[in-house]
Design an enzyme around this catalytic site. Sequence first.
Site, PDB file in Angstrom:
ATOM      1  N   ASP A  89      57.554 -26.677 130.085  1.00  0.00           N
ATOM      2  CA  ASP A  89      58.720 -25.838 129.813  1.00  0.00           C
ATOM      3  C   ASP A  89      59.107 -24.998 131.028  1.00  0.00           C
ATOM      4  OD1 ASP A  89      56.336 -24.526 129.449  1.00  0.00           O
ATOM      5  OD2 ASP A  89      56.870 -23.605 127.547  1.00  0.00           O
ATOM      6  N   HIS A 129      55.016 -20.119 129.364  1.00  0.00           N
ATOM      7  CA  HIS A 129      54.596 -18.932 128.613  1.00  0.00           C
ATOM      8  C   HIS A 129      53.096 -18.701 128.799  1.00  0.00           C
ATOM      9  CE1 HIS A 129      58.231 -20.477 126.503  1.00  0.00           C
ATOM     10  NE2 HIS A 129      58.550 -19.201 126.575  1.00  0.00           N
ATOM     11  N   ASP A 179      51.817 -23.816 131.625  1.00  0.00           N
ATOM     12  CA  ASP A 179      52.928 -23.585 130.714  1.00  0.00           C
ATOM     13  C   ASP A 179      53.771 -22.395 131.182  1.00  0.00           C
ATOM     14  OD1 ASP A 179      53.449 -24.446 127.562  1.00  0.00           O
ATOM     15  OD2 ASP A 179      54.162 -22.429 128.027  1.00  0.00           O
ATOM     16  N   HIS A 232      48.413 -20.388 122.708  1.00  0.00           N
ATOM     17  CA  HIS A 232      48.697 -19.035 122.221  1.00  0.00           C
ATOM     18  C   HIS A 232      47.739 -18.598 121.109  1.00  0.00           C
ATOM     19  CE1 HIS A 232      52.212 -18.638 124.654  1.00  0.00           C
ATOM     20  NE2 HIS A 232      52.880 -19.592 124.047  1.00  0.00           N
TER      21      HIS A 232
END
Length: 343
Positions: A285, A198, A196, A160
């Site tokens: 995740d 996200h 991931d 991120h």
Amino acid sequence: MKTVFSPLHAGHAGNFELISGAIVPAFEKPSRAEFIKARVESEKLGPVLPPETHDIAAAKQVHTSDYIDFLPTVWPLWEESGRTGSAIPFTWPTRGLRGDVRPQTIDALLGFYSFDGGASFVKGTWEAIKSSYDVALTAAALVKCGEISAFALCRPPGHHAGAAFMGGYCYINNAAVAAQWFRDQGARRVSILDLDYHHGNGTQEIFYSRDDVQVLNLHGDPMTEYPFFLGHADERGAGAGEGFNVNYPMPFGTAWDGWNASLEDACAKLAAYAPEVVVVSLGVDTFEKDPISRFRLKSADYPRIGRRIARLGLPTLFVMEGGYAVEEIGINAVGVLTGFEDR
């Protein structure tokens, strides 16, 4: 497969984050890395090596110098301001506000260099960030020197973090640093495959206008899922990078069949790009029991992911990103790696 790991990650502990309208203990915590390391050892994946120390200059190849120089100053500036709790950003230069003037106070600087309240600092945070960076570059060097694969057990994660911003528990973008390092070492093309839940918004932002690093992201639909403001399917890159950024946004509840269809398409595009090395941003995740995610992959699916990546037949660096179902994170992350080795 060799794993690179640093115990210095544990200094980043006891910090809080702003999420869902509350200040809560951060979901990204030291036990994540420890569970994965224990699973690496119990599965006899291979030796666990300490990182070598690297100059921070490689980080400045993908991040701005002022941003990287800011990170080690956060805690000293926070203490100088008379505070001891988690340093958490709380105000940001959004639309209509000046974002081109670097402020002076620590509160303003935290907002200036972030996009959310999830990248907080405690006393040991910078040492953990630097050790995570060292882990990534040490593992990258193993692949450069002939290992078919290596596992960078990075904590904190990185995908991120953009050129000049932190957020989502991420400070230095370890996968982006490694990809750029491979380029600097002579690789003509590098692919980053981000698995991931996200979206890797920082990775996309860093390479969006480039054609020498392909970025493929499988993730929750940004219309409804964090980090919200990047990750749509029509974001294909810009300028020289047009066509080399590929997003696969998927709805809440996506299970193996739907997720795997995206993986197959991403692997086909990766193979067509013909990189010399693959960097996998390994987030697990996507697991059905993850507390902050909404896909429905099961533990049995993760070795299948590893086997598919292995079929690419390319040198591969795995860089640890997210995954917050702590009891299962080791099973799932190492499952990808044992699958890659067809064990």
